[in-house]
Design a protein around this motif. Structure first.
Motif, PDB file in Angstrom:
ATOM      1  N   LEU A  39       8.345   5.759  -9.634  1.00  0.00           N
ATOM      2  CA  LEU A  39       9.116   4.851  -9.257  1.00  0.00           C
ATOM      3  C   LEU A  39      10.534   3.687  -9.540  1.00  0.00           C
ATOM      4  CD1 LEU A  39       5.899   2.262  -9.416  1.00  0.00           C
ATOM      5  CD2 LEU A  39       7.197   2.594  -7.483  1.00  0.00           C
ATOM      6  N   ARG A  40      10.548   4.635 -10.895  1.00  0.00           N
ATOM      7  CA  ARG A  40      12.138   4.629 -11.238  1.00  0.00           C
ATOM      8  C   ARG A  40      12.957   5.172 -10.629  1.00  0.00           C
ATOM      9  NH1 ARG A  40      12.630   4.607 -17.315  1.00  0.00           N
ATOM     10  NH2 ARG A  40      14.333   3.619 -16.264  1.00  0.00           N
ATOM     11  N   GLN A  41      12.698   6.648 -11.040  1.00  0.00           N
ATOM     12  CA  GLN A  41      12.971   8.265 -10.642  1.00  0.00           C
ATOM     13  C   GLN A  41      13.522   8.367  -8.962  1.00  0.00           C
ATOM     14  OE1 GLN A  41      12.472  10.796 -13.969  1.00  0.00           O
ATOM     15  NE2 GLN A  41      12.454   9.344 -15.093  1.00  0.00           N
ATOM     16  N   ARG A  42      12.313   8.810  -8.226  1.00  0.00           N
ATOM     17  CA  ARG A  42      12.200   9.240  -6.902  1.00  0.00           C
ATOM     18  C   ARG A  42      12.145   7.792  -6.254  1.00  0.00           C
ATOM     19  NH1 ARG A  42       7.848  13.496  -8.083  1.00  0.00           N
ATOM     20  NH2 ARG A  42       8.549  14.229  -5.670  1.00  0.00           N
ATOM     21  N   ARG A  99       0.796  -1.307   0.228  1.00  0.00           N
ATOM     22  CA  ARG A  99      -0.076   0.173   0.119  1.00  0.00           C
ATOM     23  C   ARG A  99       0.639   1.291  -0.147  1.00  0.00           C
ATOM     24  NH1 ARG A  99      -5.887  -1.026  -1.420  1.00  0.00           N
ATOM     25  NH2 ARG A  99      -5.660  -2.679  -0.186  1.00  0.00           N
ATOM     26  N   CYS A 100       0.503   2.277  -0.552  1.00  0.00           N
ATOM     27  CA  CYS A 100       1.540   3.437  -0.564  1.00  0.00           C
ATOM     28  C   CYS A 100       0.331   4.484  -0.385  1.00  0.00           C
ATOM     29  CB  CYS A 100       1.842   3.572  -2.185  1.00  0.00           C
ATOM     30  SG  CYS A 100       3.124   4.786  -2.724  1.00  0.00           S
ATOM     31  N   ASP A 101       1.201   5.739   0.013  1.00  0.00           N
ATOM     32  CA  ASP A 101       0.073   6.470   0.287  1.00  0.00           C
ATOM     33  C   ASP A 101       0.284   7.711  -0.419  1.00  0.00           C
ATOM     34  OD1 ASP A 101      -0.309   5.330   3.353  1.00  0.00           O
ATOM     35  OD2 ASP A 101       1.715   6.911   4.126  1.00  0.00           O
ATOM     36  N   ALA A 102       0.484   7.743  -1.841  1.00  0.00           N
ATOM     37  CA  ALA A 102       0.923   8.719  -2.650  1.00  0.00           C
ATOM     38  C   ALA A 102      -0.397   8.393  -3.231  1.00  0.00           C
ATOM     39  CB  ALA A 102       1.981   8.750  -3.442  1.00  0.00           C
ATOM     40  N   MET A 103      -0.787   6.245  -3.332  1.00  0.00           N
ATOM     41  CA  MET A 103      -1.706   6.439  -3.823  1.00  0.00           C
ATOM     42  C   MET A 103      -2.583   5.927  -3.134  1.00  0.00           C
ATOM     43  SD  MET A 103      -0.075   6.000  -7.901  1.00  0.00           S
ATOM     44  CE  MET A 103      -1.388   4.988  -8.688  1.00  0.00           C
ATOM     45  N   PRO A 104      -3.309   6.501  -2.566  1.00  0.00           N
ATOM     46  CA  PRO A 104      -4.911   5.623  -2.044  1.00  0.00           C
ATOM     47  C   PRO A 104      -5.603   4.725  -2.268  1.00  0.00           C
ATOM     48  CG  PRO A 104      -5.168   7.920  -1.618  1.00  0.00           C
ATOM     49  CD  PRO A 104      -3.576   7.817  -2.361  1.00  0.00           C
ATOM     50  N   GLY A 105      -6.270   3.817  -2.096  1.00  0.00           N
ATOM     51  CA  GLY A 105      -6.853   2.947  -2.945  1.00  0.00           C
ATOM     52  C   GLY A 105      -6.838   2.456  -3.653  1.00  0.00           C
ATOM     53  N   VAL A 106      -5.075   1.622  -4.482  1.00  0.00           N
ATOM     54  CA  VAL A 106      -4.591   1.021  -5.274  1.00  0.00           C
ATOM     55  C   VAL A 106      -3.692   0.943  -5.160  1.00  0.00           C
ATOM     56  CG1 VAL A 106      -3.363   1.900  -7.642  1.00  0.00           C
ATOM     57  CG2 VAL A 106      -4.335   4.235  -6.696  1.00  0.00           C
ATOM     58  N   GLU A 107      -4.188  -1.267  -5.696  1.00  0.00           N
ATOM     59  CA  GLU A 107      -3.418  -2.186  -5.202  1.00  0.00           C
ATOM     60  C   GLU A 107      -2.258  -2.402  -5.661  1.00  0.00           C
ATOM     61  OE1 GLU A 107      -5.474  -5.480  -5.736  1.00  0.00           O
ATOM     62  OE2 GLU A 107      -7.022  -5.049  -4.189  1.00  0.00           O
ATOM     63  N   MET A 108      -1.025  -2.035  -5.466  1.00  0.00           N
ATOM     64  CA  MET A 108       0.560  -2.626  -5.375  1.00  0.00           C
ATOM     65  C   MET A 108       0.791  -4.112  -5.304  1.00  0.00           C
ATOM     66  SD  MET A 108       1.286   0.921  -5.395  1.00  0.00           S
ATOM     67  CE  MET A 108       3.549   0.652  -6.172  1.00  0.00           C
ATOM     68  N   ASN A 155      15.278  -1.062  -0.022  1.00  0.00           N
ATOM     69  CA  ASN A 155      15.199  -0.470  -1.571  1.00  0.00           C
ATOM     70  C   ASN A 155      13.952  -0.183  -1.965  1.00  0.00           C
ATOM     71  OD1 ASN A 155      17.713  -0.570  -0.536  1.00  0.00           O
ATOM     72  ND2 ASN A 155      18.994  -0.541  -1.783  1.00  0.00           N
ATOM     73  N   VAL A 156      12.929  -1.637  -1.721  1.00  0.00           N
ATOM     74  CA  VAL A 156      11.972  -1.316  -3.017  1.00  0.00           C
ATOM     75  C   VAL A 156      10.699  -1.033  -1.933  1.00  0.00           C
ATOM     76  CG1 VAL A 156      10.731  -2.911  -4.153  1.00  0.00           C
ATOM     77  CG2 VAL A 156      12.988  -2.862  -4.304  1.00  0.00           C
ATOM     78  N   VAL A 157      10.340  -2.665  -0.514  1.00  0.00           N
ATOM     79  CA  VAL A 157       9.366  -2.232  -0.013  1.00  0.00           C
ATOM     80  C   VAL A 157       9.065  -1.034   0.855  1.00  0.00           C
ATOM     81  CG1 VAL A 157       7.886  -3.667   1.438  1.00  0.00           C
ATOM     82  CG2 VAL A 157       9.058  -4.659  -0.444  1.00  0.00           C
ATOM     83  N   ASN A 158       9.563  -1.009   1.654  1.00  0.00           N
ATOM     84  CA  ASN A 158       9.921   0.553   2.613  1.00  0.00           C
ATOM     85  C   ASN A 158      10.089   1.841   1.415  1.00  0.00           C
ATOM     86  OD1 ASN A 158       9.850  -1.315   4.755  1.00  0.00           O
ATOM     87  ND2 ASN A 158      12.362  -0.745   5.038  1.00  0.00           N
ATOM     88  N   PRO A 159      10.722   2.167   0.865  1.00  0.00           N
ATOM     89  CA  PRO A 159      10.181   3.643   0.292  1.00  0.00           C
ATOM     90  C   PRO A 159       8.968   3.521  -0.384  1.00  0.00           C
ATOM     91  CG  PRO A 159      12.782   1.941  -0.915  1.00  0.00           C
ATOM     92  CD  PRO A 159      11.672   1.652   0.195  1.00  0.00           C
ATOM     93  N   VAL A 160       8.532   2.007  -1.337  1.00  0.00           N
ATOM     94  CA  VAL A 160       6.973   2.164  -1.564  1.00  0.00           C
ATOM     95  C   VAL A 160       5.716   3.285  -0.149  1.00  0.00           C
ATOM     96  CG1 VAL A 160       5.577   1.121  -3.259  1.00  0.00           C
ATOM     97  CG2 VAL A 160       7.447   1.073  -3.622  1.00  0.00           C
TER      98      VAL A 160
END
Length: 517
Positions: free
Chosen positions: A100-103, A53-62, A79-84
């Motif tokens: 995702l790739r750049q930031r 789950r990402c706070d920047a995209m609430p309600g969107v599954e990842m 490097n992936v799970v925690n930053p996302v």
């Protein structure tokens, strides 16, 4: 120059190798994509899916997907799970994939993936995939790793003085070891994926402006021509790209020492690394390259010259000593001093076999013991081989099956065989030895001379990627002919082997140091 293989310039597409596959794009439904990948992998239990789950995209599954065991799970977590999951900044003008790739993702390598086949290959390469529901592409992040052997001392090519580390099974580690030695921008790497099932990573390394470009392109073409299910070791590549198949002599060297590989690159040779094996290939290689040890460069030139000449003598002994003993004792007894002839005749009294059968019996027995020593567990292998050789040899002499002189000949031949630095050339001498023994048993010294003459003719006709196998003696190259037999002082080694490095043959300006004039 390179034989029949060079007719194709390497730019013509090989239609026989192309397989038409329908490319399947990823769906917008994340669950469908994950289900497809799971089915492609046969429902394997090591295929891991982590919901996000990402706070920047609430309600969107990842989700993050990867194959356990070939990835660094700590890298995925940090490097992936925690930053996302902790990202809450506004998305900005770019797409979510680019964000995702750049930031967000902080691994060293990321790439967008839009096809199911590409996503599957990324997973099998040890990368993780980041899926977002509603998008038709995923992000692949480099997280390859897992348990691997660390850099250790060489096992088969040990030296007393010199670097004490060897290649590993990890190709990236091996490239790094060579990079630490050759710190030049002319260091070049070409990467291939060989094997339809194993998709083994193969790399061709050379030094630009030293290696012959024609040789580089020829080896490049031959590697690209390989079409096989799997590559498990560097010998697969060696057999596919070698000029000659039906010859006992190797036309490519192999080494597990980075310093040996680096020295070969500085001489104009090329290195082939294969993922999954610590033994790298070195080519082109001449006959005389197989008698040069890494330690030759780390000792004084006089002792190195003595040891190199000793290797040549030991090789000749390992090839012709049993056959020469058979020929003399069977056909040419007049060549022996009378005292020695009487002693040998007394030893052979009561031996039920002719010298040829006696020698073959002892050689085959020793080869069996050597193979058993290799296959036995390391803790008891040496003990079994040593005890077996002592007991069998002594028992055979006491039983009157073989003569003591034959035991000495076979033993000294075996010891001489171990002097050759390259095991591939030592194996060649073992094969040639049996042929010469048969010729000596039927034709005497005439058979030995005929066999050796055939070998010399055969060797002068061999090529290693277009380089004459007997260079610099056939054809003669006056600049380097002496350095291949003796080890010249470093200040006198002005030239590389011209036949291999015709582009830049000068290693240094040369001449005696000023303080020695």
């Amino acid at each position: 120059m390179f034989g029949k293989r060079s007719k194709d310039d390497g730019n013509t597409p090989l239609k026989s190798r192309k397989q038409i596959h329908s490319k399947t794009p990823l769906a917008a439904n994340m669950a469908a994509n994950l289900q497809t990948l799971s089915e492609k992998l046969g429902g394997s239990s090591d295929f891991v899916i982590r919901q996000l789950r990402c706070d920047a995209m609430p309600g969107v599954e990842m989700a993050v997907a990867y194959i356990k065991g070939i990835v660094e799970e700590e890298t995925i977590h940090d490097n992936v799970v925690n930053p996302v999951m902790s990202w809450s900044a506004p998305l900005g003008k770019g797409s979510w994939t680019e964000t995702l790739r750049q930031r967000i993702v902080t691994t060293g390598y990321t790439k967008p993936v839009s096809l199911v086949e590409d996503a599957l290959n990324k997973l099998l390469d040890g990368e993780c995939l980041i899926f977002t529901n509603g998008l038709r592409e995923a992000v692949a992040a480099d997280t390859s790793g897992g348990e691997q052997r660390s850099v250790a001392e060489p096992n088969t090519q040990t030296v007393i003085r010199g670097p004490q580390y060897s290649f590993t099974e990890n190709i990236s580690t091996n490239v790094g070891l060579l990079r630490r030695i050759i710190r030049s921008p002319d260091f070049r790497i070409r990467t291939y994926t060989v094997g339809r099932k194993t998709r083994t990573r193969v790399e061709l390394l050379y030094v630009h402006n030293i290696a012959n470009p024609k040789v580089v392109e020829e080896i490049d073409k031959r590697i690209r021509d390989i079409d096989i299910d799997g590559i498990l070791e560097s010998n697969y590549i060696e057999e596919f790209i070698s000029d000659q198949t039906f010859t006992p002599f190797p036309t490519m060297m192999n080494t597990e020492r980075p310093d040996t590989a680096a020295a070969a690159m500085l001489d104009g040779q090329l290195i082939i690394l294969v993922d999954g094996t610590p033994f790298v290939l070195v080519g082109p290689a001449t006959f005389f390259h197989f008698f040069r040890s890494a330690e030759d460069n780390y000792q004084r030139f006089d002792i190195s010259t003595f040891l190199r000449l000793l290797r040549y003598c030991a090789f000749l002994v390992s090839v012709i000593l049993p056959s020469l003993f058979i020929a003399i004792t069977t056909f040419h007894q007049e060549m022996l001093p009378t005292t020695l002839l009487i002693s040998l005749a007394a030893q052979r009294e009561g031996i039920p076999f002719p010298a040829l059968v006696e020698a073959l019996l002892m050689e085959l027995t020793f080869e069996t013991l050597r193979e058993a020593g290799v296959r036995m567990p390391r803790a008891i292998g040496p003990a079994i081989s040593i005890v077996g050789a002592l007991v069998l040899g002594q028992s055979a002499v006491q039983a009157g099956v073989v003569s003591p002189a034959m035991v000495i000949v076979v033993s000294f031949t075996a010891i001489s065989n171990f002097v050759t630095p390259q095991i591939s050339m030592a194996t060649a001498s073992r094969l040639i030895r049996f042929t010469l023994m048969l010729l000596a048993g039927f034709l005497g010294i005439f058979g030995i001379m005929a066999g050796l003459l055939f070998l010399v003719i055969h060797m002068t006709g061999l090529r290693s990627f277009g380089v004459p196998y007997m260079s610099p003696y056939a054809p003669v190259t006056k600049e380097t002919w002496l350095d291949m037999i003796v080890r010249m002082p470093w200040w006198a080694r002005v030239y590389r082997l011209v036949a291999i490095s015709s582009v830049n043959p000068h290693r240094q300006r040369g001449g005696r140091p000023r303080h020695q004039k």
